[in-house]
Write a protein that holds these residues in place. Sequence first.
Motif, PDB file in Angstrom:
ATOM      1  N   ARG A 169     -35.531 -23.500-133.024  1.00 13.42           N
ATOM      2  CA  ARG A 169     -36.377 -23.188-131.868  1.00 13.42           C
ATOM      3  C   ARG A 169     -37.768 -23.799-132.050  1.00 13.42           C
ATOM      4  NH1 ARG A 169     -36.753 -18.131-128.441  1.00 13.42           N
ATOM      5  NH2 ARG A 169     -34.823 -17.605-129.494  1.00 13.42           N
ATOM      6  N   ARG A 173     -38.968 -27.016-129.756  1.00 13.77           N
ATOM      7  CA  ARG A 173     -40.140 -26.853-128.899  1.00 13.77           C
ATOM      8  C   ARG A 173     -41.158 -27.962-129.145  1.00 13.77           C
ATOM      9  NH1 ARG A 173     -42.334 -20.799-129.322  1.00 13.77           N
ATOM     10  NH2 ARG A 173     -43.990 -21.779-128.078  1.00 13.77           N
ATOM     11  N   TRP A 210     -36.543 -21.783-124.501  1.00 14.89           N
ATOM     12  CA  TRP A 210     -36.796 -21.494-125.917  1.00 14.89           C
ATOM     13  C   TRP A 210     -37.956 -20.525-126.094  1.00 14.89           C
ATOM     14  CZ3 TRP A 210     -33.189 -22.091-129.170  1.00 14.89           C
ATOM     15  CH2 TRP A 210     -32.279 -23.145-129.057  1.00 14.89           C
ATOM     16  N   GLY A 214     -33.993 -18.455-125.674  1.00 10.81           N
ATOM     17  CA  GLY A 214     -33.117 -19.470-126.253  1.00 10.81           C
ATOM     18  C   GLY A 214     -31.762 -19.581-125.582  1.00 10.81           C
TER      19      GLY A 214
END
Length: 218
Positions: A169, A173, A210, A214
């Motif tokens: 994650r 990102r 996210w 998610g």
Amino acid sequence: MDTSLAAQWHQLTAPFLPDATRRDATLHQLVAAYTASGRHYHNLRHVQILLDAVQQQAEAVQDMPVVQLAVWFHDAVYNPMRDDNEARSAELALQFLADTTLPPDRQQRVAFLIERTKDHTQPQPPNDTDLHLFLDADLGILGAPEAAYWEYARQVRQEYRLVPDILYRRGRRKVLEKLLHTPVLYQTETYRIRLDAAARRNLQAELHAWERDGNLTP
């Protein structure tokens, strides 16, 4: 593998490598790489889509065989846990081309195109139409219709399945933010007009996913 894809390979490589046995051996090597169990997005379908995209812009391509070779080899080495995939893919291409009649400068050009896929957000050499088209074709999925984009996002997550969710994650990102903040996402006017706005919408939507939970569904 689709027989048409094999035919495209032989049509591309036969002019500078008459030895069909060697062509077959490298084709099998590439097919094995692109069909490995961990390949969910960076697979033969991706190769075919890029070959089609380049062919659709054929009138703008200066050296079609070089660009097509770059397409074939650009993700031949793909290990999500390493950061030298592009360099290793370029080296694999050079190993194949070393004993062909393709001139050395064009061999190096193939390697150069592959290596430039390492970071699409970096400034690219100006007026290099083949490089620009190749890079844009590689990023074409970003501007795909919503359902296709989310399928891509899920497939990339599968390729990084060994990475814990909290780490993925964070890394994903950063990638999405970097793409969103780059002033020039697509190098060619054709791709910018057709895909830039959709690509930025898709990237922003995934980033929000996210940041939220998610869940990679539209």
